[in-house]
Design a protein around this motif. Structure first.
Motif, short mmCIF file in Angstrom:
data_model
loop_
_atom_site.label_atom_id
_atom_site.label_comp_id
_atom_site.label_asym_id
_atom_site.label_seq_id
_atom_site.Cartn_x
_atom_site.Cartn_y
_atom_site.Cartn_z
N ASP A 85 6.56 -12.74 0.89
CA ASP A 85 7.84 -13.02 0.25
C ASP A 85 7.78 -12.79 -1.26
OD1 ASP A 85 6.09 -15.13 -0.13
OD2 ASP A 85 7.62 -16.68 0.07
N LYS A 86 6.57 -12.54 -1.79
CA LYS A 86 6.42 -12.25 -3.22
C LYS A 86 6.56 -10.76 -3.52
CE LYS A 86 3.44 -16.23 -4.13
NZ LYS A 86 2.09 -16.69 -4.58
N ILE A 87 6.72 -9.94 -2.50
CA ILE A 87 6.91 -8.50 -2.69
C ILE A 87 8.28 -8.28 -3.33
CG2 ILE A 87 7.22 -6.29 -1.52
CD1 ILE A 87 5.23 -7.24 0.59
N GLN A 88 8.30 -7.52 -4.41
CA GLN A 88 9.53 -7.30 -5.16
C GLN A 88 10.16 -5.96 -4.82
OE1 GLN A 88 8.49 -7.77 -9.28
NE2 GLN A 88 8.10 -9.95 -9.08
N ALA A 89 11.44 -5.84 -5.13
CA ALA A 89 12.12 -4.57 -4.94
C ALA A 89 11.53 -3.51 -5.87
CB ALA A 89 13.61 -4.74 -5.23
N GLY A 90 11.58 -2.27 -5.44
CA GLY A 90 11.05 -1.18 -6.25
C GLY A 90 10.36 -0.14 -5.39
N ALA A 91 9.68 0.78 -6.03
CA ALA A 91 8.97 1.84 -5.31
C ALA A 91 7.48 1.53 -5.27
CB ALA A 91 9.21 3.19 -5.98
N TYR A 92 6.84 1.91 -4.17
CA TYR A 92 5.41 1.67 -3.99
C TYR A 92 4.73 2.94 -3.51
CZ TYR A 92 6.61 -3.28 -4.27
OH TYR A 92 7.07 -4.51 -4.70
N ILE A 93 3.54 3.18 -4.02
CA ILE A 93 2.71 4.28 -3.54
C ILE A 93 1.70 3.69 -2.56
CG2 ILE A 93 1.14 6.14 -4.17
CD1 ILE A 93 3.97 6.49 -5.23
N LEU A 94 1.85 4.02 -1.28
CA LEU A 94 1.01 3.45 -0.23
C LEU A 94 0.31 4.55 0.55
CD1 LEU A 94 3.65 0.88 1.07
CD2 LEU A 94 1.75 0.38 -0.47
N LYS A 95 -0.67 4.16 1.34
CA LYS A 95 -1.38 5.11 2.18
C LYS A 95 -0.80 5.11 3.58
CE LYS A 95 -5.78 4.61 -0.30
NZ LYS A 95 -7.20 4.23 -0.18
N LYS A 96 -0.94 6.20 4.27
CA LYS A 96 -0.48 6.26 5.65
C LYS A 96 -1.51 5.60 6.58
CE LYS A 96 2.82 10.03 5.74
NZ LYS A 96 3.31 11.18 6.54
N GLU A 97 -1.01 5.07 7.68
CA GLU A 97 -1.82 4.45 8.73
C GLU A 97 -2.69 3.31 8.20
OE1 GLU A 97 -3.90 7.44 10.95
OE2 GLU A 97 -2.05 8.43 11.58
N MET A 98 -2.05 2.39 7.50
CA MET A 98 -2.72 1.19 7.00
C MET A 98 -2.53 0.05 7.99
SD MET A 98 -1.43 1.11 3.03
CE MET A 98 -2.72 -0.04 2.53
N SER A 99 -3.46 -0.87 8.01
CA SER A 99 -3.21 -2.09 8.76
C SER A 99 -2.09 -2.83 8.04
CB SER A 99 -4.47 -2.96 8.81
OG SER A 99 -4.73 -3.54 7.54
N ALA A 100 -1.34 -3.61 8.78
CA ALA A 100 -0.22 -4.32 8.19
C ALA A 100 -0.68 -5.24 7.06
CB ALA A 100 0.51 -5.12 9.26
N SER A 102 -3.29 -4.87 5.14
CA SER A 102 -3.65 -4.05 3.98
C SER A 102 -2.41 -3.59 3.24
CB SER A 102 -4.47 -2.83 4.42
OG SER A 102 -5.71 -3.23 4.94
N ALA A 103 -1.35 -3.28 4.00
CA ALA A 103 -0.10 -2.84 3.38
C ALA A 103 0.49 -3.95 2.53
CB ALA A 103 0.89 -2.41 4.45
N VAL A 104 0.48 -5.18 3.05
CA VAL A 104 1.00 -6.32 2.29
C VAL A 104 0.18 -6.52 1.02
CG1 VAL A 104 1.34 -8.82 2.29
CG2 VAL A 104 2.01 -7.47 4.28
N ASP A 105 -1.15 -6.50 1.17
CA ASP A 105 -2.04 -6.69 0.01
C ASP A 105 -1.77 -5.64 -1.06
OD1 ASP A 105 -3.22 -8.88 1.15
OD2 ASP A 105 -4.97 -7.79 1.91
N MET A 106 -1.59 -4.40 -0.62
CA MET A 106 -1.39 -3.31 -1.56
C MET A 106 -0.05 -3.45 -2.28
SD MET A 106 -2.17 0.71 -0.88
CE MET A 106 -2.55 1.79 -2.26
N MET A 107 0.97 -3.91 -1.56
CA MET A 107 2.28 -4.07 -2.17
C MET A 107 2.31 -5.23 -3.15
SD MET A 107 4.83 -3.22 1.02
CE MET A 107 6.28 -2.86 0.01
N LEU A 108 1.40 -6.17 -2.98
CA LEU A 108 1.31 -7.29 -3.92
C LEU A 108 0.49 -6.93 -5.15
CD1 LEU A 108 0.78 -10.25 -1.42
CD2 LEU A 108 2.82 -9.78 -2.78
N ASP A 109 -0.18 -5.80 -5.11
CA ASP A 109 -0.99 -5.33 -6.23
C ASP A 109 -0.10 -4.51 -7.17
OD1 ASP A 109 -2.74 -4.24 -8.04
OD2 ASP A 109 -4.16 -3.49 -6.53
N PRO A 110 0.07 -4.94 -8.44
CA PRO A 110 0.94 -4.22 -9.38
C PRO A 110 0.57 -2.74 -9.53
CG PRO A 110 0.31 -6.35 -10.28
CD PRO A 110 -0.52 -6.14 -9.04
N LYS A 111 -0.69 -2.40 -9.28
CA LYS A 111 -1.12 -1.01 -9.44
C LYS A 111 -0.44 -0.06 -8.46
CE LYS A 111 -5.71 -2.24 -11.21
NZ LYS A 111 -7.18 -2.18 -10.94
N SER A 112 0.04 -0.61 -7.34
CA SER A 112 0.66 0.25 -6.33
C SER A 112 2.14 0.47 -6.60
CB SER A 112 0.50 -0.36 -4.94
OG SER A 112 1.31 -1.51 -4.80
#
Length: 355
Positions: A85-100, A102-112
């Motif tokens: 629920d801390k994921i904010q609106a905006g654009a994210y650079i993510l990898k394909k075929e991630m575990s769910a 890992s996807a959440v963790d990456m979206m919570l990382d400002p670097k993504s």
């Protein structure tokens, strides 16, 4: 007979197999683990834009469509259990075929995050540069597009009512965070900023409010807000600063004779941010944005005002303020009602500045 028995067995067997299959599917859908990838994804990256107000299911669907996660249910589970629920609106650079997870963790990382931020008071030239940097474009690309295509970006009908405006989009790239990832078009980013400004300004009857404040149109009201944002050092200053503007604009003003005399407008036309400007430099420049030599407001906004500056412009104080000095040269602004009081504030400033 034997054939009839065989048919019954086959039908019964097929029916049992169908029941077993659908029963298994029902169990899996209701009680089983949702399909999920393992690990942190492959070498392929993708940009995903998350709109404002999106919940876990909305985000999961976007990620599944982009090939990031294997199922929406897996993402919802990870979203629920990992501060999604801390994921904010905006654009994210993510990898394909991630575990769910890992996807959440990456979206919570400002670097993504692939976003560009407009801060209150920021000038458009800075915003254009930041968009170029985020989209990987040559310097000046976004500014060039803004100059050529500003009429197509959704500005309100009352914008650009002065032919001497330096940048028609100034004041309309509303402060906030916007998606800006490589592959996106500058026009898309600019449109989202203008759209946010339209929404913010539409909350008020700016035509009527401008008239009540003796202004000619809503654009002048946004211009006042931009001056308040530029000159106010703290939020407590804003309403007083707005009153200074309105008092100096009055035809009855014999203190400054309708001259605003704001350094911020001179800095804007020069593309600078100086505190110390020589009188000879100011007084020799006839530019319409030079409020030391030109009476009244500048042709248009000198930055992108935030909500608090706009609120102050809509509801100024009524205490008689007409002068102000940043007495510490940085964060402390003091106000005065008479020229004599103003002189004392100037002396205080000179002492603090070592003049």
């Amino acid at each position: 007979n034997g054939c009839a028995c065989l048919v019954v067995v086959l039908v019964f067997g097929g029916g049992l197999g169908g029941i077993t299959y659908f029963g298994y599917q029902y169990y899996q859908n209701r009680y089983g683990t949702a399909p999920d990838y393992a690990g942190d994804g492959n070498s392929q990256t993708v940009s995903v834009e998350i709109p404002k107000g999106a919940g876990g299911a909305d985000i999961g669907r976007k990620l599944k469509e982009a090939g990031v996660v294997k199922s929406v249910d897996a993402f919802i589970s990870a979203f629920t259990n990992n501060d999604g629920d801390k994921i904010q609106a905006g654009a994210y650079i993510l990898k394909k075929e991630m575990s769910a997870a890992s996807a959440v963790d990456m979206m919570l990382d400002p670097k993504s995050q692939a976003n560009v931020m407009v801060t209150p008071g920021q000038r458009n030239v800075v915003v254009y540069k930041n968009i170029d940097d985020k989209l990987g474009l040559a310097a000046g690309t976004t500014r060039g597009i803004a100059e050529k295509e500003f009429k197509t970006l959704g500005l309100p009908a009352w914008a650009n009512s002065d032919t001497e405006i330096k940048d028609p989009l100034e004041g309309f790239l509303y402060p906030g965070t916007y998606a800006a990832a490589k592959g996106m078009k500058p026009t898309a980013v600019l449109k989202s900023m203008v759209e946010r400004a339209d929404e913010a300004y539409a909350k008020y009857d700016l035509d009527a409010k401008a008239r009540s404040l003796s202004l000619e149109n809503p654009l002048q009201l946004i211009t006042v807000a931009s001056l308040v944002q530029a000159e106010g050092k703290t939020h407590d200053d804003f309403r007083k600063m707005a009153e200074v503007v309105y008092n100096r604009l009055k035809p009855t003003n014999t203190e400054t004779n309708q001259l605003l005399q704001f350094d911020s407008t001179f800095n804007y036309l020069k593309g600078e941010s100086k505190i110390h400007i020589s009188e000879s430099e100011i007084n020799s420049n006839p530019d319409p944005y030079n409020t030391y030599t030109q009476k009244g407001l500048p042709p248009g906004p000198i930055g992108n005002p935030g909500a608090e500056a706009l609120a102050a412009a809509l509801k100024p104080t009524s205490d008689g303020w007409i002068y102000f000095v940043a007495t510490d040269g940085q964060n402390k602004t003091e106000f005065a009602k008479t020229y004599a009081q103003f002189q004392k504030l100037k002396e205080k400033f000179n002492q603090n500045a070592g003049n």
